[in-house]
Design a protein around this motif. Sequence first.
Motif, PDB file in Angstrom:
ATOM      1  N   ARG A 108      16.060  36.368  52.205  1.00  0.00           N
ATOM      2  CA  ARG A 108      16.633  35.935  50.876  1.00  0.00           C
ATOM      3  C   ARG A 108      17.031  34.491  50.712  1.00  0.00           C
ATOM      4  NH1 ARG A 108      16.498  40.918  49.085  1.00  0.00           N
ATOM      5  NH2 ARG A 108      16.460  42.627  50.710  1.00  0.00           N
ATOM      6  N   LEU A 144      22.871  33.293  47.901  1.00  0.00           N
ATOM      7  CA  LEU A 144      23.770  34.132  48.217  1.00  0.00           C
ATOM      8  C   LEU A 144      23.712  35.160  47.157  1.00  0.00           C
ATOM      9  CD1 LEU A 144      26.312  35.135  50.060  1.00  0.00           C
ATOM     10  CD2 LEU A 144      27.744  33.688  48.400  1.00  0.00           C
ATOM     11  N   TYR A 198      21.479  38.107  47.971  1.00  0.00           N
ATOM     12  CA  TYR A 198      22.136  39.058  48.874  1.00  0.00           C
ATOM     13  C   TYR A 198      22.962  40.041  47.957  1.00  0.00           C
ATOM     14  CZ  TYR A 198      20.360  37.060  53.269  1.00  0.00           C
ATOM     15  OH  TYR A 198      19.642  36.931  54.283  1.00  0.00           O
ATOM     16  N   ASP A 199      23.670  39.344  47.100  1.00  0.00           N
ATOM     17  CA  ASP A 199      24.831  40.158  46.414  1.00  0.00           C
ATOM     18  C   ASP A 199      23.952  41.012  45.560  1.00  0.00           C
ATOM     19  OD1 ASP A 199      26.836  38.924  47.691  1.00  0.00           O
ATOM     20  OD2 ASP A 199      27.114  37.484  46.068  1.00  0.00           O
ATOM     21  N   THR A 233      22.421  44.264  56.198  1.00  0.00           N
ATOM     22  CA  THR A 233      22.181  43.181  54.953  1.00  0.00           C
ATOM     23  C   THR A 233      23.421  42.469  54.923  1.00  0.00           C
ATOM     24  OG1 THR A 233      20.912  45.038  53.718  1.00  0.00           O
ATOM     25  CG2 THR A 233      22.144  43.403  52.446  1.00  0.00           C
ATOM     26  N   GLU A 234      24.766  42.908  55.081  1.00  0.00           N
ATOM     27  CA  GLU A 234      25.905  42.309  55.327  1.00  0.00           C
ATOM     28  C   GLU A 234      25.797  41.298  56.371  1.00  0.00           C
ATOM     29  OE1 GLU A 234      28.812  45.228  55.509  1.00  0.00           O
ATOM     30  OE2 GLU A 234      28.814  45.541  53.182  1.00  0.00           O
ATOM     31  N   ARG A 249      23.538  38.554  55.394  1.00  0.00           N
ATOM     32  CA  ARG A 249      24.308  37.718  54.336  1.00  0.00           C
ATOM     33  C   ARG A 249      25.419  36.888  54.775  1.00  0.00           C
ATOM     34  NH1 ARG A 249      29.280  37.685  51.721  1.00  0.00           N
ATOM     35  NH2 ARG A 249      29.006  37.355  49.352  1.00  0.00           N
ATOM     36  N   GLN A 250      25.993  37.255  56.017  1.00  0.00           N
ATOM     37  CA  GLN A 250      26.973  36.245  56.649  1.00  0.00           C
ATOM     38  C   GLN A 250      26.179  35.287  57.415  1.00  0.00           C
ATOM     39  OE1 GLN A 250      30.274  36.536  56.107  1.00  0.00           O
ATOM     40  NE2 GLN A 250      30.246  34.671  57.237  1.00  0.00           N
TER      41      GLN A 250
END
Length: 423
Positions: free
Chosen positions: A268, A271, A274-275, A306-307, A310-311
């Motif tokens: 991705r 951000l 991701y959200d 996924t989180e 994202r981080q």
Amino acid sequence: RSTHRGTLFPYTTLFRSLERRLQEFDVRGKDRSIIEEIKKLSLSSSHTIRQCEESLTRIQSLSQKLNDQKVDQSAIRKRVDEFNAQIAKQCEELTRLQHRIEAIADPKELDNFKRTYDKLDLVFKDSSHYANYQQLQTKIDELDDALDVIRELEKLKQKSNSIVECQNSQQKLAEVSKNISDRFQPQIQAINQYLSDRLEQYRHELDDLEQRLTTITGLKQCQSLEAELSRKSNYYLGSEIDEDRYRLIQSQLSRLQELYKLADTAKRQSLEHYDQHLQPLQQWHDEDSQIPEWMSDRYITIRRETEKNRQAFIDEKRKQAREWVKQVDLERIAVDTDSNPERKAEKAHKLIQRIKTEKPDHILGLTEDLENTIKEIEQKCNEIIDSNLEIQIISRFRQLPQSRRNVLYTKMQDYLTDKTEDD
């Protein structure tokens, strides 16, 4: 005369004696011929019971013609015994068949039996035992009728392509078998066992589908199981309990496919991506309050992954932002150390422009302290620019759009002859 008669008497007696002996010789010759004729009656030419019986009748007829019933009849008894033994042998074969048919319970075995029985027809044909032979045909016909029922029941094996078909076939088997002899129960049990094995196989495969569903770890496995479910749908449709289980597997597989489609691992780029990805994941979870534990575990794993990504994306952006601020600060140091005021102001102006151009690319990674550092650099650059009027004018001019620059440039020519405040 008396003397003459006395002389002839011995001759008369002798003649009569010779005549009697000739008669006896002739009788014995006839009896020998009869015995020889009886001896010629051979088993090798008597292949059937009728031929044997005809030979025995012939022996009896010839025996009655014997002149001397006291003649040695051993040859006659031998022939009679041989023919009787041959008849008894064939009758024993028939008796064996009569016993054997009682144990036949298989269509193929009956077919072999019929061939053996038919071969004996010629042996018993037109004999006194033929009626007894024909009685066995009645039993064969009765057995054939019974085996026709078994043959039809055997076809139930072909009607076992689903759980419903197996159950219906077992029900029909139970109804028909009530009127079937015990001798055929092994076949009935074998057919029933075959149907039971098929039922067990279908349900074992359903258990296997359920178990495999809980171990799926990706979309390709979902698609593979979906294709297999489609192929096996006819196994379970129509059987209430089994169809419910099948439908549940279908439903859960469909839900799992949706989850793995949302769990697309493609990289991705922002951000926001991701959200936007986490939001439908949450919606997927909220749609069903009765998600099985194993599926909930998949959801948690995917969400955590996924989180985590994202981080990691944020951390990477912060790392890049930190490196960018570091480079900008190094350039700020180069501006500060330049001793030429005009060049210093020009460099400050270029640094301001760089910050404006590149800052949007790093905005996600700019923490508060990095943001403050950039603001400090911008402030220092502006102070340098403000201290140099020419650079300040040029800097402001460059901030204008191209169309306004052209207009302003034309107006500025009118001021070339004006005196400055320093004049």
